[in-house]
Design a protein around this motif. Structure first.
Motif, mmCIF file in Angstrom:
data_model
loop_
_atom_site.group_PDB
_atom_site.id
_atom_site.type_symbol
_atom_site.label_atom_id
_atom_site.label_comp_id
_atom_site.label_asym_id
_atom_site.label_seq_id
_atom_site.Cartn_x
_atom_site.Cartn_y
_atom_site.Cartn_z
ATOM 1 N N SER A 3 -34.675 -51.190 -35.524
ATOM 2 C CA SER A 3 -33.951 -52.417 -36.048
ATOM 3 C C SER A 3 -34.537 -53.361 -37.515
ATOM 4 O O SER A 3 -36.563 -53.187 -37.157
ATOM 5 C CB SER A 3 -33.604 -54.062 -35.071
ATOM 6 O OG SER A 3 -33.759 -54.638 -35.309
ATOM 7 N N PRO A 42 -24.688 -56.266 -36.475
ATOM 8 C CA PRO A 42 -26.240 -55.126 -36.563
ATOM 9 C C PRO A 42 -26.907 -55.668 -36.115
ATOM 10 O O PRO A 42 -27.503 -56.226 -35.210
ATOM 11 C CB PRO A 42 -26.001 -54.774 -37.720
ATOM 12 C CG PRO A 42 -25.298 -56.142 -38.799
ATOM 13 C CD PRO A 42 -24.734 -56.948 -37.164
ATOM 14 N N THR A 46 -28.941 -50.060 -35.855
ATOM 15 C CA THR A 46 -27.728 -49.222 -35.537
ATOM 16 C C THR A 46 -26.556 -50.342 -35.520
ATOM 17 O O THR A 46 -27.113 -51.723 -35.817
ATOM 18 C CB THR A 46 -27.250 -48.570 -34.397
ATOM 19 O OG1 THR A 46 -25.751 -48.637 -33.897
ATOM 20 C CG2 THR A 46 -28.225 -48.975 -33.740
ATOM 21 N N SER A 47 -25.508 -50.444 -34.108
ATOM 22 C CA SER A 47 -24.701 -52.511 -34.110
ATOM 23 C C SER A 47 -24.246 -52.232 -32.325
ATOM 24 O O SER A 47 -24.752 -51.028 -31.891
ATOM 25 C CB SER A 47 -23.525 -51.317 -34.903
ATOM 26 O OG SER A 47 -22.397 -50.754 -34.653
ATOM 27 N N LYS A 189 -34.043 -49.795 -26.565
ATOM 28 C CA LYS A 189 -32.184 -48.954 -26.930
ATOM 29 C C LYS A 189 -31.565 -49.553 -25.270
ATOM 30 O O LYS A 189 -30.972 -50.670 -25.461
ATOM 31 C CB LYS A 189 -31.780 -48.513 -27.266
ATOM 32 C CG LYS A 189 -30.149 -48.415 -28.060
ATOM 33 C CD LYS A 189 -29.995 -47.103 -28.907
ATOM 34 C CE LYS A 189 -29.589 -46.283 -29.083
ATOM 35 N NZ LYS A 189 -29.404 -45.284 -29.639
ATOM 36 N N GLY A 213 -25.756 -48.653 -29.655
ATOM 37 C CA GLY A 213 -26.036 -47.225 -30.535
ATOM 38 C C GLY A 213 -25.658 -46.015 -29.063
ATOM 39 O O GLY A 213 -26.116 -45.375 -29.045
ATOM 40 N N ARG A 260 -27.326 -35.609 -34.326
ATOM 41 C CA ARG A 260 -26.920 -36.875 -35.594
ATOM 42 C C ARG A 260 -28.317 -37.003 -36.566
ATOM 43 O O ARG A 260 -28.525 -37.115 -37.201
ATOM 44 C CB ARG A 260 -26.854 -37.666 -34.764
ATOM 45 C CG ARG A 260 -24.876 -37.760 -33.872
ATOM 46 C CD ARG A 260 -24.212 -38.658 -34.810
ATOM 47 N NE ARG A 260 -22.512 -37.992 -34.415
ATOM 48 C CZ ARG A 260 -21.732 -38.214 -35.289
ATOM 49 N NH1 ARG A 260 -21.695 -38.233 -36.066
ATOM 50 N NH2 ARG A 260 -20.350 -38.578 -34.070
ATOM 51 N N ASN A 261 -29.459 -37.175 -35.749
ATOM 52 C CA ASN A 261 -30.361 -37.129 -36.020
ATOM 53 C C ASN A 261 -30.929 -36.215 -36.835
ATOM 54 O O ASN A 261 -31.682 -35.602 -35.449
ATOM 55 C CB ASN A 261 -31.194 -38.496 -35.396
ATOM 56 C CG ASN A 261 -32.774 -39.263 -36.143
ATOM 57 O OD1 ASN A 261 -32.930 -38.156 -37.552
ATOM 58 N ND2 ASN A 261 -33.380 -40.076 -36.081
#
Length: 349
Positions: A3, A42, A46-47, A189, A213, A260-261
């Motif tokens: 963040s 956000p 992420t969100s 998270k 996320g 994804r990453n």
């Protein structure tokens, strides 16, 4: 965590998650109807999407939206490695960590849970692996022009190890010799989800869905009495497909995967998930693992630890500990799925 800022939340009536059924009974007085409201914005790079069940109350919704922002800002200010002024970054910047360093209750809670999961997974989950993660270019620093050398990995690994991080409960404090760089991106998270859930319950919200996320925690039921239904994604990098749907009530769920990453260099693909034993990105057939637990912090950390371990070892541990876990494994033909006995009761399709 990833963040850099937290912005004001947006409040809207949720439409994608449920169809609301309204019934009027003849001869009965009208009662305010409960609806699902969505608060989103956000955070952590992420969100977040939060669904709360309550009657229409703009003032209450605004209170919830502001409170959620404050909760997430507190988590970010404590545990972000992307902010130089966060509580965790200030600890990481110390050249001498040998004396007890006071920490907040929230940071101590996460560090204690991290140590518990590290012990359970035999070190597959390790929050001190941050320097190695950074060498591979998955941390706050820029991506390297070439992959790390064996020598640089060996040096970084030699200084890490979750056992080197000592915790004291009363008053909360931490110390380490040699100094450690702690990265909580694989658990904070989930803690953020739990922190929002606690806030909602303190505000009298009995039914909710909190998602940050992809990590989720739910409580209660929707207005029509049904449980919350959550999708597990097919582990493909392009597009989004549903592999399985589960129904949850008063539980949390987190998924860890390598699809994804990642980045590619000289024809090889490097996952962001680093094996603390080798110091290298995981390279096995397990594409993703989903874990269900009482709280999202636990689910988040276990999913990462299981992802590092690979299917065979992770499944053995999950079955032995009666942990609901769902594995998607790559094969030459595509994917095959496996679930522990504890997971089967949650599957709807």
């Amino acid at each position: 965590m990833t963040s850099r800022m937290v912005r004001p939340a947006r409040v809207a009536l949720a439409s994608a998650f449920t169809a609301l059924v309204f019934a009027v009974l003849a001869g009965c007085s009208f009662q305010p109807e409960e609806k699902i409201w969505e608060i989103s914005g956000p955070v952590f790079g992420t969100s977040y999407h939060i669904n709360v069940v309550l009657t229409e109350d703009p003032e209450k919704l605004e209170t919830l939206a502001s409170g959620i922002d404050e909760v997430l800002e507190d988590v970010d200010a404590s545990m972000s490695t992307w902010r130089d002024d966060s509580e965790l970054s200030l600890f990481n910047q110390r050249n001498d960590q040998s004396e007890w360093i006071p920490v907040s209750a929230g940071l101590f809670e996460v560090l204690r849970k991290a140590r518990e999961i590290s012990s359970m997974t035999g070190g597959a989950f390790d929050v001190t692996i941050g320097p190695v993660v950074n060498l591979w270019g998955f941390g706050p620093q820029a991506r390297p022009e070439q992959v790390p050398s064996e020598e640089s990995l060996a040096m970084a690994l030699a200084a890490t190890g979750y056992e080197k991080l000592e915790l004291r409960a009363d008053p909360p404090a931490v110390r380490a010799t040699p100094p450690q760089y702690v990265d909580l991106s694989a658990i904070a998270k989930g803690y953020g989800v739990d922190a929002v859930a606690r806030f909602l319950e303190n505000e009298g919200i009995e039914a909710y869905l909190v998602e940050i996320g992809g990590e989720v925690r739910v409580n209660g039921r929707k207005p029509d009495g049904s449980t919350w239904r959550l999708a597990i994604e097919q582990p493909v990098s392009e597009g989004r497909e549903v592999n399985r749907v589960v129904a949850l009530e008063s539980r949390a769920m987190a998924t860890s995967g390598d699809y994804r990453n990642y980045y590619e260099s000289e024809g090889r693909r490097y996952s962001h998930t680093i094996d603390p034993e080798t110091g290298k990105p995981i390279a096995h057939r397990l594409a993703s693992v989903t874990v269900i637990a009482d709280d999202c912090m636990t689910a988040d950390a276990l999913a990462t630890g299981f992802n590092v371990m690979g299917y065979e070892q992770a499944n053995e541990l999950a079955v032995r500990e009666n942990i609901p876990a769902y594995f998607i494994v790559r094969t030459e033909e595509g994917f095959e799925t496996h679930q522990t006995p504890a997971f089967s009761s949650y599957v709807t399709q």
